[in-house]
Structures are given as C-alpha cells and as structure tokens.
Design an enzyme around this catalytic site. Structure first.
Site, PDB file in Angstrom:
ATOM      1  N   ASP A  25      20.274 -16.662  -6.378  1.00 30.89           N
ATOM      2  CA  ASP A  25      18.885 -16.409  -5.970  1.00 30.89           C
ATOM      3  C   ASP A  25      18.417 -17.530  -5.057  1.00 30.89           C
ATOM      4  OD1 ASP A  25      16.378 -14.572  -7.424  1.00 30.89           O
ATOM      5  OD2 ASP A  25      15.864 -16.248  -6.097  1.00 30.89           O
TER       6      ASP A  25
ATOM      7  N   LEU B 272      15.423 -18.359  -4.536  1.00 34.24           N
ATOM      8  CA  LEU B 272      14.134 -18.887  -5.021  1.00 34.24           C
ATOM      9  C   LEU B 272      13.097 -18.895  -3.900  1.00 34.24           C
ATOM     10  CD1 LEU B 272      15.211 -21.750  -7.466  1.00 34.24           C
ATOM     11  CD2 LEU B 272      14.509 -19.412  -8.015  1.00 34.24           C
TER      12      LEU B 272
ATOM     13  N   ASP C 176      21.615 -18.107  -0.793  1.00 32.54           N
ATOM     14  CA  ASP C 176      21.111 -16.968  -0.029  1.00 32.54           C
ATOM     15  C   ASP C 176      22.191 -15.886   0.047  1.00 32.54           C
ATOM     16  OD1 ASP C 176      20.194 -15.313   2.218  1.00 32.54           O
ATOM     17  OD2 ASP C 176      18.794 -16.966   2.587  1.00 32.54           O
TER      18      ASP C 176
ATOM     19  N   THR D   6      15.169   1.824  -3.943  1.00 35.93           N
ATOM     20  CA  THR D   6      13.826   2.315  -4.279  1.00 35.93           C
ATOM     21  C   THR D   6      13.674   3.774  -3.872  1.00 35.93           C
ATOM     22  OG1 THR D   6      11.516   2.093  -3.653  1.00 35.93           O
ATOM     23  CG2 THR D   6      13.097   1.356  -2.042  1.00 35.93           C
ATOM     24  N   ASP D   7      12.735   4.462  -4.516  1.00 38.64           N
ATOM     25  CA  ASP D   7      12.450   5.843  -4.097  1.00 38.64           C
ATOM     26  C   ASP D   7      11.642   5.877  -2.805  1.00 38.64           C
ATOM     27  OD1 ASP D   7      10.019   4.943  -5.008  1.00 38.64           O
ATOM     28  OD2 ASP D   7       9.670   6.605  -6.389  1.00 38.64           O
TER      29      ASP D   7
ATOM     30  N   TYR E 178       9.415  -2.151   4.782  1.00 40.42           N
ATOM     31  CA  TYR E 178      10.176  -2.408   3.552  1.00 40.42           C
ATOM     32  C   TYR E 178      11.074  -1.215   3.230  1.00 40.42           C
ATOM     33  CZ  TYR E 178      11.065  -2.236  -1.485  1.00 40.42           C
ATOM     34  OH  TYR E 178      11.664  -2.096  -2.711  1.00 40.42           O
TER      35      TYR E 178
ATOM     36  N   ALA F  55      12.081   1.180   5.121  1.00 44.60           N
ATOM     37  CA  ALA F  55      13.114   1.394   6.143  1.00 44.60           C
ATOM     38  C   ALA F  55      14.269   0.416   5.952  1.00 44.60           C
ATOM     39  CB  ALA F  55      12.508   1.234   7.538  1.00 44.60           C
TER      40      ALA F  55
ATOM     41  N   LYS G  48      15.247  -0.924   3.099  1.00 45.69           N
ATOM     42  CA  LYS G  48      16.024  -0.512   1.921  1.00 45.69           C
ATOM     43  C   LYS G  48      16.886   0.708   2.275  1.00 45.69           C
ATOM     44  CE  LYS G  48      15.864  -2.028  -1.727  1.00 45.69           C
ATOM     45  NZ  LYS G  48      16.591  -3.169  -2.355  1.00 45.69           N
TER      46      LYS G  48
ATOM     47  N   ASN H  92       8.058   2.669  -9.059  1.00 47.95           N
ATOM     48  CA  ASN H  92       7.434   1.394  -9.425  1.00 47.95           C
ATOM     49  C   ASN H  92       7.753   0.977 -10.852  1.00 47.95           C
ATOM     50  OD1 ASN H  92       5.934   2.718  -7.240  1.00 47.95           O
ATOM     51  ND2 ASN H  92       4.729   0.842  -7.303  1.00 47.95           N
ATOM     52  N   ASN H  93       8.248  -0.234 -10.985  1.00 46.07           N
ATOM     53  CA  ASN H  93       8.497  -0.823 -12.302  1.00 46.07           C
ATOM     54  C   ASN H  93       7.275  -1.587 -12.770  1.00 46.07           C
ATOM     55  OD1 ASN H  93      11.971  -1.662 -12.683  1.00 46.07           O
ATOM     56  ND2 ASN H  93      11.144  -0.116 -11.334  1.00 46.07           N
TER      57      ASN H  93
ATOM     58  N   PRO I 228      -9.168  -4.998  -6.230  1.00 44.73           N
ATOM     59  CA  PRO I 228      -9.225  -4.298  -4.934  1.00 44.73           C
ATOM     60  C   PRO I 228      -8.291  -3.085  -4.892  1.00 44.73           C
ATOM     61  CG  PRO I 228      -7.833  -6.248  -4.747  1.00 44.73           C
ATOM     62  CD  PRO I 228      -8.296  -6.188  -6.167  1.00 44.73           C
TER      63      PRO I 228
HETATM   64  P1  NAD Z   1      11.106  -9.582  -6.573  1.00 49.48           P
HETATM   65  O1  NAD Z   1      10.435  -9.755  -5.256  1.00 49.48           O
HETATM   66  O2  NAD Z   1      10.342  -9.838  -7.819  1.00 49.48           O
HETATM   67  O3  NAD Z   1      12.403 -10.507  -6.645  1.00 49.48           O
HETATM   68  C1  NAD Z   1      13.287 -10.638  -5.570  1.00 49.48           C
HETATM   69  C2  NAD Z   1      14.196 -11.826  -5.859  1.00 49.48           C
HETATM   70  O4  NAD Z   1      15.146 -11.920  -4.782  1.00 49.48           O
HETATM   71  C3  NAD Z   1      13.460 -13.161  -5.934  1.00 49.48           C
HETATM   72  O5  NAD Z   1      13.895 -13.901  -7.054  1.00 49.48           O
HETATM   73  C4  NAD Z   1      13.849 -13.862  -4.642  1.00 49.48           C
HETATM   74  O6  NAD Z   1      13.880 -15.277  -4.776  1.00 49.48           O
HETATM   75  C5  NAD Z   1      15.223 -13.286  -4.395  1.00 49.48           C
HETATM   76  N1  NAD Z   1      15.600 -13.318  -2.967  1.00 49.48           N
HETATM   77  C6  NAD Z   1      14.839 -12.942  -1.913  1.00 49.48           C
HETATM   78  N2  NAD Z   1      15.526 -13.152  -0.779  1.00 49.48           N
HETATM   79  C7  NAD Z   1      16.746 -13.640  -1.132  1.00 49.48           C
HETATM   80  C8  NAD Z   1      17.890 -14.031  -0.390  1.00 49.48           C
HETATM   81  N3  NAD Z   1      17.930 -13.979   0.942  1.00 49.48           N
HETATM   82  N4  NAD Z   1      18.975 -14.464  -1.085  1.00 49.48           N
HETATM   83  C9  NAD Z   1      18.954 -14.542  -2.430  1.00 49.48           C
HETATM   84  N5  NAD Z   1      17.880 -14.194  -3.173  1.00 49.48           N
HETATM   85  C10 NAD Z   1      16.793 -13.754  -2.533  1.00 49.48           C
HETATM   86  O7  NAD Z   1      11.698  -8.104  -6.538  1.00 49.48           O
HETATM   87  P2  NAD Z   1      11.856  -7.053  -7.730  1.00 49.48           P
HETATM   88  O8  NAD Z   1      10.572  -6.341  -7.902  1.00 49.48           O
HETATM   89  O9  NAD Z   1      12.505  -7.714  -8.875  1.00 49.48           O
HETATM   90  O10 NAD Z   1      12.868  -6.027  -7.057  1.00 49.48           O
HETATM   91  C11 NAD Z   1      14.280  -6.168  -7.234  1.00 49.48           C
HETATM   92  C12 NAD Z   1      14.980  -5.062  -6.474  1.00 49.48           C
HETATM   93  O11 NAD Z   1      14.551  -3.795  -6.965  1.00 49.48           O
HETATM   94  C13 NAD Z   1      14.679  -5.064  -4.980  1.00 49.48           C
HETATM   95  O12 NAD Z   1      15.867  -4.767  -4.288  1.00 49.48           O
HETATM   96  C14 NAD Z   1      13.660  -3.950  -4.802  1.00 49.48           C
HETATM   97  O13 NAD Z   1      13.777  -3.369  -3.520  1.00 49.48           O
HETATM   98  C15 NAD Z   1      14.086  -2.986  -5.895  1.00 49.48           C
HETATM   99  N6  NAD Z   1      13.008  -2.137  -6.435  1.00 49.48           N
HETATM  100  C16 NAD Z   1      11.893  -2.714  -6.979  1.00 49.48           C
HETATM  101  C17 NAD Z   1      10.897  -1.909  -7.525  1.00 49.48           C
HETATM  102  C18 NAD Z   1       9.676  -2.505  -8.181  1.00 49.48           C
HETATM  103  O14 NAD Z   1       8.827  -1.756  -8.661  1.00 49.48           O
HETATM  104  N7  NAD Z   1       9.531  -3.818  -8.259  1.00 49.48           N
HETATM  105  C19 NAD Z   1      11.042  -0.520  -7.492  1.00 49.48           C
HETATM  106  C20 NAD Z   1      12.191   0.027  -6.925  1.00 49.48           C
HETATM  107  C21 NAD Z   1      13.174  -0.787  -6.408  1.00 49.48           C
HETATM  108  P1  TYD Z   2       2.470  -2.177  -5.307  1.00 52.62           P
HETATM  109  O1  TYD Z   2       2.430  -2.746  -6.675  1.00 52.62           O
HETATM  110  O2  TYD Z   2       2.272  -3.087  -4.133  1.00 52.62           O
HETATM  111  O3  TYD Z   2       3.843  -1.376  -5.183  1.00 52.62           O
HETATM  112  P2  TYD Z   2       4.331  -0.293  -4.020  1.00 52.62           P
HETATM  113  O4  TYD Z   2       3.609  -0.586  -2.781  1.00 52.62           O
HETATM  114  O5  TYD Z   2       5.792  -0.597  -3.933  1.00 52.62           O
HETATM  115  O6  TYD Z   2       4.042   1.078  -4.570  1.00 52.62           O
HETATM  116  O7  TYD Z   2       1.370  -1.046  -5.237  1.00 52.62           O
HETATM  117  C1  TYD Z   2       1.304   0.016  -6.176  1.00 52.62           C
HETATM  118  C2  TYD Z   2       0.184   0.917  -5.750  1.00 52.62           C
HETATM  119  O8  TYD Z   2      -1.050   0.212  -5.926  1.00 52.62           O
HETATM  120  C3  TYD Z   2       0.237   1.305  -4.280  1.00 52.62           C
HETATM  121  O9  TYD Z   2      -0.220   2.649  -4.127  1.00 52.62           O
HETATM  122  C4  TYD Z   2      -0.724   0.350  -3.612  1.00 52.62           C
HETATM  123  C5  TYD Z   2      -1.763   0.099  -4.688  1.00 52.62           C
HETATM  124  N1  TYD Z   2      -2.390  -1.248  -4.658  1.00 52.62           N
HETATM  125  C6  TYD Z   2      -3.791  -1.359  -4.620  1.00 52.62           C
HETATM  126  O10 TYD Z   2      -4.520  -0.344  -4.613  1.00 52.62           O
HETATM  127  N2  TYD Z   2      -4.338  -2.599  -4.582  1.00 52.62           N
HETATM  128  C7  TYD Z   2      -3.579  -3.734  -4.594  1.00 52.62           C
HETATM  129  O11 TYD Z   2      -4.132  -4.853  -4.545  1.00 52.62           O
HETATM  130  C8  TYD Z   2      -2.153  -3.606  -4.649  1.00 52.62           C
HETATM  131  C9  TYD Z   2      -1.262  -4.823  -4.645  1.00 52.62           C
HETATM  132  C10 TYD Z   2      -1.607  -2.329  -4.685  1.00 52.62           C
END
Ligand code: NAD
Ligand code: TYD
Length: 370
Positions: free
Chosen positions: A34, A36, A59, A131-132, A157, A159, A161, A186-187, A212
């Site tokens: 990671d 970081l 990286d 991601t979806d 983003y 595009a 992925k 979304n997780n 917001p």
């Molecule tokens: P996050 O932003 O919380 O974490 C990303 C991590 O990647 C961070 O620890 C960051 O330091 C590390 N990172 C970033 N650039 C890096 C690099 N160049 N080299 C090494 N490490 C690097 O993201 P997340 O929410 O945990 O998402 C993880 C994965 O799941 C991503 O690929 C994201 O596209 C995918 N995903 C996330 C969600 C969601 O709801 N969060 C949903 C669907 C898919």
């Molecule tokens: P987000 O958590 O940024 O995830 P994603 O964009 O990957 O879906 O946003 C979840 C939903 O919430 C999205 O429809 C955008 C909305 N949102 C707000 O309305 N206000 C906010 O401040 C944020 C961060 C997101």
C-alpha cells in the site's frame, strides 16, 4: 496454505479483507502492499505478527518492486484493491486516477505474468476488485446489472476501473493468466474513509456539521456490507472460474435520502440510549436538543451523477453458493457503533491538514441549494 499479496490493504475494503481473511484462514501468509495515500491508514490493519502479515509501503505502479515481492515471498495469489476510489476526486483530477487505476493494474499484471508464467509455471490467481460503476447508470425501472451488461462508465473513476477490467481480461485471453474479476456496488462498514457518504455523514453529525446531500437525494445505490463483500471475494477465490466475472451484491437498493434519514434516526436513538454521548460530542444535534434529520441540506448535484446502481448477484449465488449475512439496518447500526467506539481512528484523519483542505474546497464549492 495460500500466500496472498493484498494491494491497497490499508484502505477501507482492503483492511476489512485482511481482518476477515486472517480470521478465516489463520495459516495463510498475507503481504499488504500500500502506498499510504491520503486514503491509506496503516492503523486499520490488525497486529498479527511478522509470520502472518507483512506490510510493505510501496506503489503498485512499481513493477520491479512488485516482481521482487512476488518472488521473495513466493506469493501465489493477488487480491488487487489498490485504487484511487473517490468519484468526486476523479472529477477534480482525472489524470492521476487514470494513472493509478489503469497503469497500476497494468504493472501488477505484467509483474504477475513475468513471475508466474514466463519464469514459472506457478499455480496462481489474480483477483481484481472492481465496481458496478463500469456498467453506467440505470433508469428507475431497468433490471439490475448482470455480468453481461455492456460497459458504459460515466465518471473518470468509473472509466479508469473499466479500462483496468479490460486489461485483466486481456491478460487472461492473451497470456493465460488465471484471473477473476468481481464488480460490486457501494460498500459500508468499519474503517471507511470519512469522505464517502455514510462515514462522512456520521462524523459530520458528531461534529455538529450539516449533511450535504447532492441534488434531491433521489440517487439509488445498492448497499453492500463490507464483510459480505469479503465473503463474496472468498467464494470467488475458492471456486471462481478463471477468466470469469462475478457481480457481488445483496439486493439492497436505497435512495440516498432514505439511507441518510435512517442514519439520522440511528444517531438520535444512540444518543437517547447512551447519556454519555452528549458530553463526548457536545456539538451533535441530539446533544443540543435537535433531531439529526434537521441537518440535511440539499446541495448542488455532482456532475454526471449516476442515478441508480443495482447488482444482480445470481451468478455468485447459484454457481458459487454465496449467501450474505448482514441485513442493512443491523449493518448500519454496527457501523455507527464502530465509529462511536473508534473516535481516535477517525479523529486522526480529521486532523490531517490535507483532509481539512479537501473538505473545505469540496464542500465550500458545492453550494447550498440545487
Ligand atoms: P480506499 O480509497 O479506501 O483505499 C484505497 C487504498 O489503495 C488506500 O489504502 C491507498 O493508500 C491505496 N493506494 C492508492 N494508490 C495506490 C498505489 N498507487 N499503490 C499502492 N496503493 C495505493 O478504497 P476502497 O473503498 O477500499 O476500495 C478498494 C477497491 O474496491 C478499489 O479498487 C475500488 O475501486 C473498489 N470498490 C470500492 C467500492 C466502495 O464502495 N468503496 C465499491 C466497489 C468497488
Ligand atoms: P459516495 O459515497 O461518494 O460513493 P459513489 O460515488 O461511489 O456512489 O456517494 C454515495 C452516494 O451519495 C452518491 O450518490 C453521491 C452521494 N453523496 C452525497 O449526496 N453527498 C456527499 O457528500 C457524498 C460524499 C455523496
């Protein structure tokens, strides 16, 4: 016994995956790579001892470094989470997001090909977490995304992925790399960086800030508890077919307004139950005799804001026996409880200058009304 490279393991889902995997597979070796970035939090990882977990600050774009790790640690599995994952940041600065998400994935694939195929053969699996959002946006009556839905990403983003997914597929078709891809919506859950909807709104409430909500709050997301996501990846790693894509979801569509109203009620109820919260968080609405829902503000919409995501997880359920365990109301309560119990974790992030600057720039510019 497997030997896994977990990229992005200090991020939200990666860290949850390390917790989950180390509980379920205590004999496996985990190496976390990671960089970081602002989103990486070293403290999110469990203390497991050097035998079980090694953290490498590096990286994914450093191909030579990754090759060295794969060889030195005799790793046989990559679970690739590392990415720039925030849509709003990708709108503000697309080039960096494409660089990390696309070229980072390419570097990893190249390293895996060299070590596992060219200098192998080594039995291996490269799992790519996607991601979806690659499928674009659904209308209110459209059926949920299946693995056959054509790609139509709308944000930089999404595009990036999508491009990474295509590269993973191409490495399977061209070089015979054993790959799987999972796409999910979304997780939510513990260790979620407070720039995304649910954790941001929890800390905003606790700190007495407004909520917001973009547009009219009608956008729909299909919320997946992070532990069910990890459970889904585990099924794919155990039994998924190489070259195949699996959608991970739990049929849990909700509008943003619905999620935020439910969260507000949960925070109100937590303060009613626990009298000590008002003195810990004196700025929170319930500590001042207000309802949390009164802090919802409809602000200018996100550009290109996808209306609706919804996942059809039938393939994962029928082919791999996936069965989610976390129901949304309970998962949201647990998540809120986690943030109340881990104030030191999120406060450390809030105190970073870069975080405060992002919040100021982003929400300062968002405007007050749609
Ligand atoms: P996050 O932003 O919380 O974490 C990303 C991590 O990647 C961070 O620890 C960051 O330091 C590390 N990172 C970033 N650039 C890096 C690099 N160049 N080299 C090494 N490490 C690097 O993201 P997340 O929410 O945990 O998402 C993880 C994965 O799941 C991503 O690929 C994201 O596209 C995918 N995903 C996330 C969600 C969601 O709801 N969060 C949903 C669907 C898919
Ligand atoms: P987000 O958590 O940024 O995830 P994603 O964009 O990957 O879906 O946003 C979840 C939903 O919430 C999205 O429809 C955008 C909305 N949102 C707000 O309305 N206000 C906010 O401040 C944020 C961060 C997101």
């Amino acid at each position: 016994m497997a030997r896994l490279l977990v990229t992005g393991g200090a991020g939200f889902i990666g860290a949850n995956f390390v917790h989950y995997w180390s509980r379920r597979h205590p004999d496996d070796r985990l190496v976390v790579l990671d960089a970081l970035t602002y989103a990486g939090v070293r403290e999110s990882l469990p203390e497991l001892g050097d035998e079980r977990l090694r953290f490498v600050a590096g990286d994914v774009r450093d191909q030579a470094g990754v090759e060295g790790l794969l060889r030195a640690e005799r790793l046989d599995t990559v679970v690739h989470f590392a990415a720039e994952s925030h849509v709003d940041r990708s709108i503000a600065g697309p080039r960096h997001v494409v660089d990390v998400n696309v070229l980072g994935t390419l570097s990893l694939l190249e390293a895996a090909r060299r070590v596992w195929i060219e200098d192998g053969p080594v039995a291996h699996r490269f799992h790519h977490v996607s991601t979806d959002e690659v499928y674009g946006s659904l209308g209110p009556e459209d059926p949920p995304f299946t693995e056959a839905t054509p790609y139509a990403p709308n944000s930089p983003y999404a595009a990036s992925k999508a491009a990474a997914d295509h590269l993973v597929r191409a490495y399977h078709e061209t070089y015979g790399l054993a790959v799987t891809i999972s796409n999910c919506s979304n997780n939510y859950g513990p260790y979620h960086f407070p720039e995304k909807l649910i954790p941001l709104f929890i800390v905003n409430l606790l700190e007495g800030r407004d909520l917001p909500l973009y547009g009219e709050g009608v956008n729909v997301r299909d919320w997946l508890h992070v532990e069910d996501h990890c459970r889904g990846i585990e099924r794919v790693l155990a039994a998924g077919r190489s070259g195949r894509v699996y959608n991970i979801g739990t049929r849990n569509e909700r509008s943003n307004l619905e999620v935020v109203e439910q969260l507000c009620l949960a925070v109100d109820a937590a303060f009613e139950r626990d009298g000590g919260l008002a003195s810990r968080f004196p700025e929170a609405p319930p500590a001042r005799g207000e309802r949390c829902g009164a802090r919802i503000r409809f602000v200018r919409d996100r550009p290109g804001h996808d209306l609706r995501y919804a996942i059809d997880p039938t393939r994962l359920e029928t082919e791999l026996g996936f069965a989610p365990r976390v129901e949304f109301a309970a998962g949201l309560e647990d998540t809120l409880r986690w943030y109340l119990d881990h104030e030191d974790w999120w406060r450390r992030i809030l105190e970073r200058g870069s975080y405060r600057e992002w919040i100021r720039r982003h929400y300062g510019e968002a405007g007050d009304a749609p």
